[in-house]
Structures are given as C-alpha cells and as structure tokens.
Design a protein around this motif. Structure first.
Motif, PDB file in Angstrom:
ATOM      1  N   PHE A   1       0.822  -1.200   0.000  1.00 39.15           N
ATOM      2  CA  PHE A   1       0.000   0.000   0.000  1.00 39.15           C
ATOM      3  C   PHE A   1       0.859   1.253   0.000  1.00 39.15           C
ATOM      4  CE2 PHE A   1      -3.497  -2.711   1.414  1.00 39.15           C
ATOM      5  CZ  PHE A   1      -4.508  -2.192   0.630  1.00 39.15           C
ATOM      6  N   ASN A   2       0.418   2.231  -0.769  1.00 39.13           N
ATOM      7  CA  ASN A   2       1.078   3.523  -0.720  1.00 39.13           C
ATOM      8  C   ASN A   2       0.394   4.394   0.318  1.00 39.13           C
ATOM      9  OD1 ASN A   2      -1.265   4.552  -1.888  1.00 39.13           O
ATOM     10  ND2 ASN A   2      -0.467   4.356  -3.967  1.00 39.13           N
ATOM     11  N   SER A   3       0.695   5.674   0.361  1.00 40.37           N
ATOM     12  CA  SER A   3       0.190   6.542   1.423  1.00 40.37           C
ATOM     13  C   SER A   3      -1.312   6.737   1.383  1.00 40.37           C
ATOM     14  CB  SER A   3       0.871   7.919   1.343  1.00 40.37           C
ATOM     15  OG  SER A   3       0.597   8.533   0.097  1.00 40.37           O
ATOM     16  N   THR A   4      -1.961   6.490   0.270  1.00 44.06           N
ATOM     17  CA  THR A   4      -3.410   6.643   0.200  1.00 44.06           C
ATOM     18  C   THR A   4      -4.134   5.350   0.487  1.00 44.06           C
ATOM     19  OG1 THR A   4      -3.543   6.130  -2.162  1.00 44.06           O
ATOM     20  CG2 THR A   4      -3.163   8.427  -1.551  1.00 44.06           C
ATOM     21  N   GLY A   5      -3.419   4.278   0.759  1.00 45.49           N
ATOM     22  CA  GLY A   5      -4.056   3.018   1.071  1.00 45.49           C
ATOM     23  C   GLY A   5      -4.375   2.197  -0.153  1.00 45.49           C
ATOM     24  N   VAL A   6      -3.914   2.594  -1.336  1.00 39.68           N
ATOM     25  CA  VAL A   6      -4.167   1.844  -2.557  1.00 39.68           C
ATOM     26  C   VAL A   6      -2.943   1.008  -2.888  1.00 39.68           C
ATOM     27  CG1 VAL A   6      -4.765   1.979  -4.992  1.00 39.68           C
ATOM     28  CG2 VAL A   6      -5.679   3.659  -3.399  1.00 39.68           C
ATOM     29  N   ALA A   7      -3.151  -0.263  -3.165  1.00 37.20           N
ATOM     30  CA  ALA A   7      -2.025  -1.134  -3.486  1.00 37.20           C
ATOM     31  C   ALA A   7      -1.319  -0.616  -4.721  1.00 37.20           C
ATOM     32  CB  ALA A   7      -2.524  -2.557  -3.715  1.00 37.20           C
ATOM     33  N   GLU A   8      -0.010  -0.633  -4.685  1.00 38.20           N
ATOM     34  CA  GLU A   8       0.758  -0.087  -5.789  1.00 38.20           C
ATOM     35  C   GLU A   8       0.719  -0.986  -7.026  1.00 38.20           C
ATOM     36  OE1 GLU A   8       4.515   0.385  -3.975  1.00 38.20           O
ATOM     37  OE2 GLU A   8       4.015   2.259  -2.963  1.00 38.20           O
ATOM     38  N   ASP A   9       0.550  -2.312  -6.803  1.00 43.61           N
ATOM     39  CA  ASP A   9       0.611  -3.206  -7.943  1.00 43.61           C
ATOM     40  C   ASP A   9      -0.761  -3.681  -8.403  1.00 43.61           C
ATOM     41  OD1 ASP A   9       0.137  -4.637  -5.668  1.00 43.61           O
ATOM     42  OD2 ASP A   9       1.377  -6.364  -6.257  1.00 43.61           O
ATOM     43  N   GLN A  10      -1.811  -3.384  -7.653  1.00 42.34           N
ATOM     44  CA  GLN A  10      -3.137  -3.789  -8.071  1.00 42.34           C
ATOM     45  C   GLN A  10      -4.174  -3.021  -7.267  1.00 42.34           C
ATOM     46  OE1 GLN A  10      -4.348  -7.787  -6.905  1.00 42.34           O
ATOM     47  NE2 GLN A  10      -2.667  -7.848  -5.459  1.00 42.34           N
ATOM     48  N   VAL A  11      -5.417  -3.049  -7.730  1.00 43.96           N
ATOM     49  CA  VAL A  11      -6.515  -2.384  -7.044  1.00 43.96           C
ATOM     50  C   VAL A  11      -7.335  -3.432  -6.318  1.00 43.96           C
ATOM     51  CG1 VAL A  11      -8.582  -0.987  -7.330  1.00 43.96           C
ATOM     52  CG2 VAL A  11      -6.606  -0.565  -8.772  1.00 43.96           C
ATOM     53  N   THR A  12      -7.505  -3.268  -5.008  1.00 40.16           N
ATOM     54  CA  THR A  12      -8.293  -4.196  -4.211  1.00 40.16           C
ATOM     55  C   THR A  12      -9.473  -3.454  -3.605  1.00 40.16           C
ATOM     56  OG1 THR A  12      -7.108  -3.752  -2.158  1.00 40.16           O
ATOM     57  CG2 THR A  12      -6.175  -5.444  -3.617  1.00 40.16           C
ATOM     58  N   LEU A  13     -10.407  -4.211  -3.024  1.00 36.00           N
ATOM     59  CA  LEU A  13     -11.539  -3.585  -2.347  1.00 36.00           C
ATOM     60  C   LEU A  13     -11.063  -2.691  -1.212  1.00 36.00           C
ATOM     61  CD1 LEU A  13     -14.066  -6.563  -2.197  1.00 36.00           C
ATOM     62  CD2 LEU A  13     -14.210  -4.521  -3.626  1.00 36.00           C
ATOM     63  N   VAL A  14     -10.087  -3.194  -0.452  1.00 40.85           N
ATOM     64  CA  VAL A  14      -9.532  -2.392   0.642  1.00 40.85           C
ATOM     65  C   VAL A  14      -8.946  -1.104   0.101  1.00 40.85           C
ATOM     66  CG1 VAL A  14      -7.730  -2.309   2.410  1.00 40.85           C
ATOM     67  CG2 VAL A  14      -9.095  -4.376   2.133  1.00 40.85           C
ATOM     68  N   GLY A  15      -8.182  -1.202  -0.979  1.00 39.86           N
ATOM     69  CA  GLY A  15      -7.554  -0.022  -1.551  1.00 39.86           C
ATOM     70  C   GLY A  15      -8.557   0.982  -2.066  1.00 39.86           C
ATOM     71  N   LEU A  16      -9.630   0.512  -2.699  1.00 40.75           N
ATOM     72  CA  LEU A  16     -10.638   1.423  -3.234  1.00 40.75           C
ATOM     73  C   LEU A  16     -11.332   2.205  -2.120  1.00 40.75           C
ATOM     74  CD1 LEU A  16     -12.234  -0.757  -6.055  1.00 40.75           C
ATOM     75  CD2 LEU A  16     -10.849   1.303  -6.340  1.00 40.75           C
ATOM     76  N   PHE A  17     -11.742   1.500  -1.068  1.00 41.35           N
ATOM     77  CA  PHE A  17     -12.397   2.179   0.041  1.00 41.35           C
ATOM     78  C   PHE A  17     -11.429   3.106   0.766  1.00 41.35           C
ATOM     79  CE2 PHE A  17     -15.567  -1.383  -0.082  1.00 41.35           C
ATOM     80  CZ  PHE A  17     -16.663  -0.589  -0.314  1.00 41.35           C
ATOM     81  N   ASN A  18     -10.180   2.689   0.899  1.00 38.18           N
ATOM     82  CA  ASN A  18      -9.198   3.542   1.570  1.00 38.18           C
ATOM     83  C   ASN A  18      -8.872   4.785   0.767  1.00 38.18           C
ATOM     84  OD1 ASN A  18      -8.945   2.128   3.913  1.00 38.18           O
ATOM     85  ND2 ASN A  18      -7.084   1.034   3.331  1.00 38.18           N
ATOM     86  N   GLN A  19      -8.937   4.676  -0.555  1.00 37.29           N
ATOM     87  CA  GLN A  19      -8.712   5.863  -1.373  1.00 37.29           C
ATOM     88  C   GLN A  19      -9.793   6.905  -1.106  1.00 37.29           C
ATOM     89  OE1 GLN A  19      -8.850   5.294  -5.674  1.00 37.29           O
ATOM     90  NE2 GLN A  19      -7.158   6.727  -5.925  1.00 37.29           N
ATOM     91  N   LEU A  20     -11.026   6.436  -0.934  1.00 39.10           N
ATOM     92  CA  LEU A  20     -12.117   7.346  -0.590  1.00 39.10           C
ATOM     93  C   LEU A  20     -11.899   7.967   0.787  1.00 39.10           C
ATOM     94  CD1 LEU A  20     -14.967   8.556  -0.995  1.00 39.10           C
ATOM     95  CD2 LEU A  20     -15.894   6.411  -0.100  1.00 39.10           C
ATOM     96  N   LEU A  21     -11.528   7.131   1.749  1.00 42.67           N
ATOM     97  CA  LEU A  21     -11.333   7.627   3.110  1.00 42.67           C
ATOM     98  C   LEU A  21     -10.116   8.529   3.225  1.00 42.67           C
ATOM     99  CD1 LEU A  21     -12.189   4.387   5.110  1.00 42.67           C
ATOM    100  CD2 LEU A  21     -13.540   6.478   4.951  1.00 42.67           C
ATOM    101  N   ALA A  22      -9.127   8.329   2.366  1.00 44.93           N
ATOM    102  CA  ALA A  22      -7.939   9.192   2.384  1.00 44.93           C
ATOM    103  C   ALA A  22      -8.312  10.628   2.059  1.00 44.93           C
ATOM    104  CB  ALA A  22      -6.900   8.674   1.397  1.00 44.93           C
ATOM    105  N   LEU A  23      -9.400  10.818   1.317  1.00 40.84           N
ATOM    106  CA  LEU A  23      -9.881  12.161   1.023  1.00 40.84           C
ATOM    107  C   LEU A  23     -10.711  12.713   2.173  1.00 40.84           C
ATOM    108  CD1 LEU A  23     -11.033  11.576  -2.680  1.00 40.84           C
ATOM    109  CD2 LEU A  23      -8.884  12.584  -1.894  1.00 40.84           C
ATOM    110  N   LEU A  24     -11.361  11.814   2.920  1.00 39.72           N
ATOM    111  CA  LEU A  24     -12.288  12.240   3.971  1.00 39.72           C
ATOM    112  C   LEU A  24     -11.592  12.621   5.264  1.00 39.72           C
ATOM    113  CD1 LEU A  24     -15.156  12.540   5.147  1.00 39.72           C
ATOM    114  CD2 LEU A  24     -15.114  10.088   5.627  1.00 39.72           C
TER     115      LEU A  24
END
Length: 255
Positions: free
Chosen positions: A22-45
C-alpha cells in the motif's frame, strides 16, 4: 474491479489480505483491491473530517432540551445516529481485513498524522472494533428511524431522549476513543507529544491530537450524564407508580 483473479492468491489468502504494497493513500501499488478502493475514498475524507463540532454537539442538544424542544433532540439523535453509524460501513471491508487477515486495513489511510516511528498495530485493531460497534449501533438506530411511530413517539420524550443519547454517546465515544487510548497506553511517555502534534486522523495543525483525544471523552461524559437523567426519570416514575399501585403502566418508554 480487481486486477488479479482469485486464482493468483495462495491457498487460504484472501484478496482482502493484499496490503503489503500500500502507498500513502491506502491503494495497493501493484493492483486495485476492495480495501484499496475504500481507503482511497477515506484518504480524502479524514483530512477534512470536522472533529470540533463533535465536541459541541452534546451542548447544543442540551440547549434544545432546555428550550423544551426535546422532540427535535430525539429526532436528531435518532436519525443522525443511524446515518452516521451506518456510514462507517465504508470501513467494514478494511476492518475485516485487519481482524481476520492481519492486513493494514483502514490504518493505511486513517492515520496520516501518526508519527512514523510508532507501532500502530494495536491502534488498527481498535479501529476495527470501532467500525464493528458503530455499524451495530447504526442498524439498531436505523430500525427505529424507519418506524414513524418509534422515531419520535408521542409521549415520554424525555426518557426516550435520555436512553437514546446514553446509548449513542457512550458507545460512540468509547469506540472512537479506544484507538487513541491504545497508542497512548503503548507510549505513555509521549502522551504530551501526541496531544500537541497534528491529529493522527486529520494531520491538521489546527486540530491537534488533544482535540481528537478529548472529543470522545466529551461524548462519554454526556452519555453517562444522560443515563443518570434516565435513571432519575425511571425512579420518579416508579415512585409515582407505587403511589398509584400501578408500577407497570407508569414507567416511561425507553428507546
């Protein structure tokens, strides 16, 4: 939405568990996962989440009660609790990832202000518990909010308000506080540093750790106060009922 098929994961490893890259936004660097997608939203919130209004909310509700607008207070607490708690569903997948798969979960995005040199594992686990508790409470309040006859009942509004406020603010306060408590118990010698630094969640200088730490405590104190008020109402109703020899019919309604 997944870049990798389930077959690419070793036996016994879920797609939710892929958090190592995971990078700093919570999105996996090598692939997109459910965790990463939701964390990308929360990284903005999280950086814009307003903690300060949470501190004044109990006082605002008490002002409404003092002005005999208890019905408005009941409606607000009920609907707000349902919506606010159910909104934590955005972190449900991450909580599952943390508890059952040992992943970074919501911590990949929720702690932008946390110092780099601390162990946040206990904090992450407590955040997962926070998510579970809030969702359970959200379901409870949603069932009430969706029932017109229960949302704001005709009588006994004081007891109804106190019971709902006690539940919401105590459970909400404790579940919000336990992540911070976990890390302060780990590093008690750094407590003052954590309180003065940018908040772990918001990473804003105008919202230091002290604000994020105190906000849940205010909720807990107000919830306990509401419970005390509820017990006084129950005792008063019980005494009146004893005078009338009709205990069952005189007790005020609860939630």
């Amino acid at each position: 939405i997944l870049a990798a098929s389930p077959s690419t994961y070793p036996p016994g490893v879920s797609m939710l568990n892929d958090t190592a890259a995971f990078n700093s936004t919570g999105v996996a660097e090598d692939q997109v996962t459910l965790v990463g997608l939701f964390n990308q939203l929360l990284a903005l919130l999280f950086p814009i989440w307003p903690w300060e209004p949470f501190i004044v909310m109990p006082f605002a509700l008490e002002i409404l009660r003092a002005k005999r607008k208890t019905g408005l207070s009941v409606g607000f607490v009920t609907i707000f609790a349902a919506v606010f708690c159910l909104a934590h569903g955005v972190g449900f997948v991450q909580a599952i990832d943390t508890v059952f798969y040992g992943g970074s979960g919501i911590c990949a995005c929720a702690l932008p202000g946390a110092p780099d040199d601390i162990d946040t594992k206990a904090m992450c686990n407590m955040m997962a518990i926070h998510i579970f508790l809030m969702l359970l409470m959200g379901v409870f309040f949603a069932r009430i909010a969706l029932s017109p006859s229960r949302r704001v009942p005709v009588g006994g509004l004081e007891a109804v308000y106190c019971s709902r406020a006690a539940l919401f603010f105590v459970v909400g306060g404790v579940s919000q506080g336990i992540p911070y408590w976990a890390v302060t118990f780990q590093y008690p010698e750094r407590f003052e540093e954590f309180m003065r630094a940018d908040g772990f969640y918001s990473a804003r200088g105008v919202t230091p750790g002290a604000v994020e730490f105190v906000s849940p405590l205010v909720w807990i104190v107000y919830g306990l106060y509401s419970y005390g008020e509820l017990m006084s109402l129950v005792d008063s109703a019980g005494n009146t009922a004893n005078d009338k020899a009709s205990v069952g019919g005189a007790l005020p309604p609860m939630v």
